[in-house]
Design an enzyme around this catalytic site. Sequence first.
Site, PDB file in Angstrom:
ATOM      1  N   THR A 145       7.374 -10.540   5.538  1.00 27.15           N
ATOM      2  CA  THR A 145       8.893 -10.599   7.427  1.00 27.15           C
ATOM      3  C   THR A 145       9.528 -11.803   7.205  1.00 27.15           C
ATOM      4  N   ASN A 148      15.528 -11.205   9.903  1.00 23.25           N
ATOM      5  CA  ASN A 148      15.904 -10.827   8.904  1.00 23.25           C
ATOM      6  C   ASN A 148      16.101  -9.650   8.005  1.00 23.25           C
ATOM      7  N   SER A 151      12.354  -4.023   7.430  1.00 25.22           N
ATOM      8  CA  SER A 151      11.219  -2.676   6.540  1.00 25.22           C
ATOM      9  C   SER A 151      12.029  -3.490   5.218  1.00 25.22           C
ATOM     10  N   CYS A 252       0.313  -4.874  -1.837  1.00 19.82           N
ATOM     11  CA  CYS A 252      -1.194  -5.871  -1.381  1.00 19.82           C
ATOM     12  C   CYS A 252      -0.722  -4.766  -0.251  1.00 19.82           C
ATOM     13  N   ARG A 282     -16.000  12.927  36.355  1.00 22.21           N
ATOM     14  CA  ARG A 282     -14.891  13.343  37.165  1.00 22.21           C
ATOM     15  C   ARG A 282     -14.352  14.644  37.405  1.00 22.21           C
ATOM     16  N   LEU A 352      -7.618  10.133  32.204  1.00 21.96           N
ATOM     17  CA  LEU A 352      -8.717   9.544  32.999  1.00 21.96           C
ATOM     18  C   LEU A 352      -7.611   9.639  34.526  1.00 21.96           C
ATOM     19  N   GLY A 353      -6.095   9.832  34.787  1.00 26.25           N
ATOM     20  CA  GLY A 353      -6.190   9.312  35.735  1.00 26.25           C
ATOM     21  C   GLY A 353      -5.521   7.618  35.945  1.00 26.25           C
ATOM     22  N   GLU A 377       2.997  -3.194   8.686  1.00 23.53           N
ATOM     23  CA  GLU A 377       2.843  -2.197   6.840  1.00 23.53           C
ATOM     24  C   GLU A 377       3.566  -0.827   7.385  1.00 23.53           C
ATOM     25  N   THR A 379       7.244   1.600   9.171  1.00 21.26           N
ATOM     26  CA  THR A 379       7.412   1.888  10.388  1.00 21.26           C
ATOM     27  C   THR A 379       7.085   3.337   9.715  1.00 21.26           C
TER      28      THR A 379
HETATM   29  P1  TGC Z   1      11.716  -0.232  -4.603  1.00 18.82           P
HETATM   30  O1  TGC Z   1      12.642  -0.582  -5.850  1.00 18.82           O
HETATM   31  O2  TGC Z   1      11.415   1.262  -4.610  1.00 18.82           O
HETATM   32  O3  TGC Z   1       9.639  -1.047  -5.390  1.00 18.82           O
HETATM   33  C1  TGC Z   1       9.761  -2.147  -5.604  1.00 18.82           C
HETATM   34  C2  TGC Z   1       8.678  -2.636  -6.510  1.00 18.82           C
HETATM   35  O4  TGC Z   1       7.674  -1.965  -6.026  1.00 18.82           O
HETATM   36  C3  TGC Z   1       7.086  -0.954  -6.522  1.00 18.82           C
HETATM   37  N1  TGC Z   1       6.206  -0.488  -5.411  1.00 18.82           N
HETATM   38  C4  TGC Z   1       4.897  -0.935  -5.015  1.00 18.82           C
HETATM   39  N2  TGC Z   1       4.201  -1.154  -5.996  1.00 18.82           N
HETATM   40  C5  TGC Z   1       2.658  -1.043  -5.139  1.00 18.82           C
HETATM   41  N3  TGC Z   1       2.256  -0.379  -3.466  1.00 18.82           N
HETATM   42  C6  TGC Z   1       3.600   0.345  -3.133  1.00 18.82           C
HETATM   43  N4  TGC Z   1       3.261   0.590  -1.728  1.00 18.82           N
HETATM   44  C7  TGC Z   1       4.916   0.008  -3.839  1.00 18.82           C
HETATM   45  N5  TGC Z   1       6.184   0.298  -3.310  1.00 18.82           N
HETATM   46  C8  TGC Z   1       7.368   0.360  -3.777  1.00 18.82           C
HETATM   47  C9  TGC Z   1       7.851  -0.239  -6.878  1.00 18.82           C
HETATM   48  O5  TGC Z   1       7.575   0.498  -7.603  1.00 18.82           O
HETATM   49  C10 TGC Z   1       8.821  -1.421  -7.042  1.00 18.82           C
HETATM   50  O6  TGC Z   1       8.359  -2.279  -8.886  1.00 18.82           O
HETATM   51  P2  TGC Z   1       8.605  -2.615 -10.280  1.00 18.82           P
HETATM   52  O7  TGC Z   1       7.852  -2.247 -11.004  1.00 18.82           O
HETATM   53  O8  TGC Z   1       9.870  -1.271 -10.343  1.00 18.82           O
HETATM   54  O9  TGC Z   1       9.732  -3.556  -9.667  1.00 18.82           O
HETATM   55  O10 TGC Z   1      11.364  -1.999  -3.628  1.00 18.82           O
HETATM   56  P3  TGC Z   1      12.854  -1.724  -2.043  1.00 18.82           P
HETATM   57  O11 TGC Z   1      12.996  -2.615  -2.521  1.00 18.82           O
HETATM   58  O12 TGC Z   1      14.171  -0.021  -2.054  1.00 18.82           O
HETATM   59  O13 TGC Z   1      11.484  -0.854  -0.857  1.00 18.82           O
HETATM   60  C11 TGC Z   1      11.057   0.545  -0.405  1.00 18.82           C
HETATM   61  C12 TGC Z   1      10.491   0.500   1.188  1.00 18.82           C
HETATM   62  C13 TGC Z   1      10.963   0.456   2.017  1.00 18.82           C
HETATM   63  C14 TGC Z   1       9.736   1.334   0.527  1.00 18.82           C
HETATM   64  C15 TGC Z   1       9.638  -1.068   0.669  1.00 18.82           C
HETATM   65  O14 TGC Z   1       9.842  -2.457   1.062  1.00 18.82           O
HETATM   66  C16 TGC Z   1       8.607  -0.871   1.801  1.00 18.82           C
HETATM   67  O15 TGC Z   1       7.791  -0.540   2.340  1.00 18.82           O
HETATM   68  N6  TGC Z   1       9.169  -1.241   2.869  1.00 18.82           N
HETATM   69  C17 TGC Z   1       7.911  -2.132   4.447  1.00 18.82           C
HETATM   70  C18 TGC Z   1       7.702  -3.461   4.700  1.00 18.82           C
HETATM   71  C19 TGC Z   1       6.245  -3.437   4.864  1.00 18.82           C
HETATM   72  O16 TGC Z   1       5.248  -2.583   5.141  1.00 18.82           O
HETATM   73  N7  TGC Z   1       6.045  -4.690   5.564  1.00 18.82           N
HETATM   74  C20 TGC Z   1       4.504  -5.092   5.844  1.00 18.82           C
HETATM   75  C21 TGC Z   1       4.531  -6.871   5.908  1.00 18.82           C
HETATM   76  S1  TGC Z   1       3.220  -6.808   6.223  1.00 18.82           S
HETATM   77  C22 TGC Z   1       2.442  -6.667   7.712  1.00 18.82           C
HETATM   78  O17 TGC Z   1       3.475  -5.762   8.138  1.00 18.82           O
HETATM   79  C23 TGC Z   1       1.315  -7.148   7.967  1.00 18.82           C
HETATM   80  S2  TGC Z   1       0.349  -6.625   9.442  1.00 18.82           S
HETATM   81  C24 TGC Z   1      -1.251  -6.498   8.656  1.00 18.82           C
HETATM   82  C25 TGC Z   1      -2.412  -6.329  10.686  1.00 18.82           C
HETATM   83  O18 TGC Z   1      -1.984  -7.299  11.009  1.00 18.82           O
HETATM   84  O19 TGC Z   1      -2.885  -5.671  10.275  1.00 18.82           O
HETATM   85  P1  FAD Z   2      12.773  -2.853  11.506  1.00 16.51           P
HETATM   86  O1  FAD Z   2      13.229  -2.973   9.893  1.00 16.51           O
HETATM   87  O2  FAD Z   2      14.880  -4.209  11.638  1.00 16.51           O
HETATM   88  O3  FAD Z   2      13.667  -1.694  11.870  1.00 16.51           O
HETATM   89  C1  FAD Z   2      13.737  -1.036  13.053  1.00 16.51           C
HETATM   90  C2  FAD Z   2      13.519   0.406  12.710  1.00 16.51           C
HETATM   91  O4  FAD Z   2      14.830   0.859  12.320  1.00 16.51           O
HETATM   92  C3  FAD Z   2      12.743   1.254  13.173  1.00 16.51           C
HETATM   93  O5  FAD Z   2      12.392   2.162  14.167  1.00 16.51           O
HETATM   94  C4  FAD Z   2      12.826   1.461  11.131  1.00 16.51           C
HETATM   95  O6  FAD Z   2      12.128   2.324  11.385  1.00 16.51           O
HETATM   96  C5  FAD Z   2      14.202   1.112  11.615  1.00 16.51           C
HETATM   97  N1  FAD Z   2      14.944   1.787  10.127  1.00 16.51           N
HETATM   98  C6  FAD Z   2      14.534   0.453   9.119  1.00 16.51           C
HETATM   99  N2  FAD Z   2      15.292   0.805   7.908  1.00 16.51           N
HETATM  100  C7  FAD Z   2      15.551   2.081   8.116  1.00 16.51           C
HETATM  101  C8  FAD Z   2      16.004   3.335   7.127  1.00 16.51           C
HETATM  102  N3  FAD Z   2      15.864   2.665   5.888  1.00 16.51           N
HETATM  103  N4  FAD Z   2      16.592   4.522   7.615  1.00 16.51           N
HETATM  104  C9  FAD Z   2      15.924   4.875   8.714  1.00 16.51           C
HETATM  105  N5  FAD Z   2      15.084   3.786   9.208  1.00 16.51           N
HETATM  106  C10 FAD Z   2      15.380   2.358   8.998  1.00 16.51           C
HETATM  107  N6  FAD Z   2       4.488  -9.385   8.973  1.00 16.51           N
HETATM  108  C11 FAD Z   2       4.617  -9.890   7.674  1.00 16.51           C
HETATM  109  O7  FAD Z   2       5.060  -9.715   7.305  1.00 16.51           O
HETATM  110  N7  FAD Z   2       2.511 -10.426   8.320  1.00 16.51           N
HETATM  111  C12 FAD Z   2       2.498 -10.322   8.913  1.00 16.51           C
HETATM  112  O8  FAD Z   2       1.255 -10.034   9.160  1.00 16.51           O
HETATM  113  C13 FAD Z   2       2.591  -9.216   9.901  1.00 16.51           C
HETATM  114  N8  FAD Z   2       2.584  -8.787  10.651  1.00 16.51           N
HETATM  115  C14 FAD Z   2       2.731  -8.121  11.633  1.00 16.51           C
HETATM  116  C15 FAD Z   2       2.047  -7.963  13.517  1.00 16.51           C
HETATM  117  C16 FAD Z   2       2.909  -7.524  14.659  1.00 16.51           C
HETATM  118  C17 FAD Z   2       2.010  -7.121  16.414  1.00 16.51           C
HETATM  119  C18 FAD Z   2       3.954  -6.907  13.969  1.00 16.51           C
HETATM  120  C19 FAD Z   2       4.978  -6.198  15.348  1.00 16.51           C
HETATM  121  C20 FAD Z   2       4.578  -7.023  13.142  1.00 16.51           C
HETATM  122  C21 FAD Z   2       3.828  -7.665  11.765  1.00 16.51           C
HETATM  123  N9  FAD Z   2       4.592  -7.661  10.571  1.00 16.51           N
HETATM  124  C22 FAD Z   2       4.291  -8.592   9.625  1.00 16.51           C
HETATM  125  C23 FAD Z   2       6.034  -7.155  10.327  1.00 16.51           C
HETATM  126  C24 FAD Z   2       6.330  -5.823  10.297  1.00 16.51           C
HETATM  127  O9  FAD Z   2       5.464  -5.125   9.109  1.00 16.51           O
HETATM  128  C25 FAD Z   2       7.623  -5.624  10.435  1.00 16.51           C
HETATM  129  O10 FAD Z   2       7.445  -5.233  12.044  1.00 16.51           O
HETATM  130  C26 FAD Z   2       7.589  -3.913   9.955  1.00 16.51           C
HETATM  131  O11 FAD Z   2       7.289  -3.945   8.973  1.00 16.51           O
HETATM  132  C27 FAD Z   2       9.223  -3.950  11.004  1.00 16.51           C
HETATM  133  O12 FAD Z   2      10.173  -4.504  10.377  1.00 16.51           O
HETATM  134  P2  FAD Z   2      10.977  -5.006  11.892  1.00 16.51           P
HETATM  135  O13 FAD Z   2      10.352  -5.127  13.042  1.00 16.51           O
HETATM  136  O14 FAD Z   2      12.290  -5.773  11.107  1.00 16.51           O
HETATM  137  O15 FAD Z   2      12.167  -4.267  12.239  1.00 16.51           O
END
Ligand code: TGC
Ligand code: FAD
Length: 398
Positions: A145, A148, A151, A252, A282, A352-353, A377, A379
């Site tokens: 992440t 800017n 998601s 991942c 309670r 739990l009030g 991971e 939203t």
């Molecule tokens: P898109 O064009 O759909 O896909 C690009 C390529 O990736 C493949 N793919 C996947 N592969 C494995 N697992 C998945 N879940 C996959 N989803 C997609 C896809 O087949 C494609 O492959 P190829 O071979 O054609 O290149 O990508 P997009 O740019 O349109 O994005 C799709 C979207 C929105 C679903 C994706 O970007 C997404 O999941 N966004 C959410 C971002 C997110 O989850 N960030 C998490 C950051 S890490 C974090 O939050 C850690 S917190 C950990 C903690 O503290 O516990």
């Molecule tokens: P944005 O992407 O700006 O989203 C804002 C709002 O818009 C959300 O409600 C979303 O659902 C909505 N939205 C966005 N796109 C669309 C769409 N196409 N259609 C409809 N609605 C949409 N990231 C890492 O890489 N590594 C980490 O270890 C990690 N740890 C984290 C720990 C914490 C405590 C937190 C809060 C976040 C962490 N993150 C990490 C980041 C996390 O994955 C992002 O916060 C998350 O993916 C959402 O991105 P954003 O905060 O920029 O929100």
Amino acid sequence: MAATSNLKVDVFQSPDYFQLDELLTEEHKLIRDSVRSYVKKEISPFIEEYAQKAEFPQHIVRQLGELGCFGPTVPETYGGGGLDYISYGLMMQELERGDSGVRSTASVQGSLVMFPIYEYGNEEQRRKYLPKLASGEWLGCFGLTEPNHGSDPGGMLTHFEDAGDHVVLNGSKMWISNAPFSQVAVVWAKDEAGVVRGLIVERGMEGFSTPTTHGKWSLRASATGELVFDHVKVPKENILPNVSGLKGPLGCLTKARYGIAWGVVGAAMDCYDTALRYSKERVQFGRPIGGFQLQQKKLAEMLTEITKAQLLNWRLGVLMSEGRATPAQVSMAKRNGCEIAAQITRDARQMLGGMGITGEYSIMRHMMNLESVITYEGTHDVHLLITGMDITGLNAFK
Ligand code: TGC
Ligand code: FAD
């Protein structure tokens, strides 16, 4: 009469309304019980204090390593557990029953740092990093992440240029769990052609810093920070050779989201158990509040949702272990788990009030933690759109 607190002495009893234990092997139960005992002894009595102080309990990193919570599905040759996905899920369930931040530490280390090094790394990288990460000698973080690009990680700006035997990395990552205490970061950045690659960046590399994020009301016992890269020279041998493109980091996330699906049910089970016990102790209007129909409705609905989510997770675990689960199935389980858990924490808090808002009980902490878990991971809405795309074949993102 005031009901007794269950925090300092953790008296948790796990709800298992559909005898799901019968679906588990003896090994699964042993693993689950050992993590449950650890949480009762080492997490529950202390975690509220860390959360109140917004402090990361650093000592748990070694403990989680010893317990086998880092990389349970990674082969034993590299220090992992060589276990199946049900075992991994049960571990996450039990850790998050204690606190989402504790599960977060394990999720990041196992699924977001060890998994990419194992899956996309070469033998040298595996041997160098995995045993140290598995034991908890080193802590890792995962940088996807950016300020800017949350998601939409495909728009990332962090990039690197070729400079002979090394590359030069510039950019920044935001909201990174474990960052302030990590020895190593798996960072996703674009090469000169704009292709996403994974790099292993080590603490101490010049120009690399990890400022802490302050002022969180959620995941207060987990350390969050930024990753800042100012012309960092990263040796080429630190580039993960076996993946390119966004599917690297998204792959991942599938593993980590699976763990979250189980974890949040642990948090929900904890809140249900607390609310049930409290409702029997309670007394208001001369009888236990659990005798009132409105309180029973809350408890009955909590247990129904927990039971459905437990079954979903178990089935998903079987599919994961067989290599048949799809990322969209994982999205559904992550989204559903977070939603029901968040609702259960809110209902339990009301039951739990006034006591529900205090640190005497774990409920308010779980409730605030889940606001992060429902966001990171992917939203809640992003996962809904992933399901929508999977069932219609139409992409709502582009
Ligand atoms: P898109 O064009 O759909 O896909 C690009 C390529 O990736 C493949 N793919 C996947 N592969 C494995 N697992 C998945 N879940 C996959 N989803 C997609 C896809 O087949 C494609 O492959 P190829 O071979 O054609 O290149 O990508 P997009 O740019 O349109 O994005 C799709 C979207 C929105 C679903 C994706 O970007 C997404 O999941 N966004 C959410 C971002 C997110 O989850 N960030 C998490 C950051 S890490 C974090 O939050 C850690 S917190 C950990 C903690 O503290 O516990
Ligand atoms: P944005 O992407 O700006 O989203 C804002 C709002 O818009 C959300 O409600 C979303 O659902 C909505 N939205 C966005 N796109 C669309 C769409 N196409 N259609 C409809 N609605 C949409 N990231 C890492 O890489 N590594 C980490 O270890 C990690 N740890 C984290 C720990 C914490 C405590 C937190 C809060 C976040 C962490 N993150 C990490 C980041 C996390 O994955 C992002 O916060 C998350 O993916 C959402 O991105 P954003 O905060 O920029 O929100």
